[in-house]
Design an enzyme around this catalytic site. Structure first.
Site, PDB file in Angstrom:
ATOM      1  N   SER A  58       0.880  -1.349   0.023  1.00 18.29           N
ATOM      2  CA  SER A  58      -0.085  -0.010   0.074  1.00 18.29           C
ATOM      3  C   SER A  58       0.721   1.259  -0.026  1.00 18.29           C
ATOM      4  CB  SER A  58      -1.014   0.106   1.195  1.00 18.29           C
ATOM      5  OG  SER A  58      -0.071   0.285   2.345  1.00 18.29           O
ATOM      6  N   HIS A  59       0.188   2.268  -0.455  1.00 19.05           N
ATOM      7  CA  HIS A  59       0.709   3.695  -0.390  1.00 19.05           C
ATOM      8  C   HIS A  59       1.657   3.976   1.020  1.00 19.05           C
ATOM      9  CE1 HIS A  59       1.114   7.915   0.436  1.00 19.05           C
ATOM     10  NE2 HIS A  59       1.770   7.925  -0.971  1.00 19.05           N
ATOM     11  N   ALA A  60       0.735   3.640   2.153  1.00 21.63           N
ATOM     12  CA  ALA A  60       1.118   3.886   3.470  1.00 21.63           C
ATOM     13  C   ALA A  60       2.621   3.216   3.749  1.00 21.63           C
ATOM     14  CB  ALA A  60       0.135   3.830   4.529  1.00 21.63           C
TER      15      ALA A  60
END
Length: 98
Positions: A58-60
Site C-alpha cells: 500500500s501507499h502508506a
C-alpha cells in the site's frame, strides 16, 4: 499487519481526510483510514502511521519504508478505537499498537 519495521511512541493524531491535515505535528503517530499520494507530506513529519486498510504494497507502507518510520496496517475501525491525543507506541515489525 506489519508494514514498515521499527518502533515509535508519540501522540495519536486521527486524520480522516484533508481537512484534518493541519492538526498533524512533527512526531505524531498518524492514524487514518488509508493514505494516497496527497497524504505524503504528513508522512514526512509523522513518527509512524497506522491505517484501517492496506498491506505491505500500500501507499502508506511504501512511503513509511522510504521515510524509515514504522507502519501498522489493516487495523479495522482504528480511527474510532484509538483516542486522538493519546500517547501510543506502534511496532511496525510485529504489527502491534500499545
Amino acid at each position: 499487519m506489519p508494514g514498515s519495521h521499527g518502533v515509535a511512541t508519540g501522540t495519536a493524531r486521527i486524520v480522516r481526510g484533508p481537512d484534518d491535515f493541519a492538526r498533524v505535528r512533527p512526531g505524531d503517530i498518524l492514524i487514518c483510514p488509508f493514505t494516497d499520494p496527497a497524504w505524503t507530506p504528513l508522512l514526512r513529519i509523522a513518527a509512524g502511521v497506522v491505517t484501517e486498510t492496506g498491506g505491505v504494497l500500500s501507499h502508506a507502507a511504501i512511503v513509511a519504508r522510504e521515510r524509515g518510520i514504522p507502519a501498522v496496517l489493516g487495523i479495522q475501525d482504528v480511527t474510532n478505537t484509538l483516542h486522538d491525543g493519546a500517547t501510543i507506541t506502534i511496532d511496525g515489525t510485529t504489527g502491534t499498537i500499545t
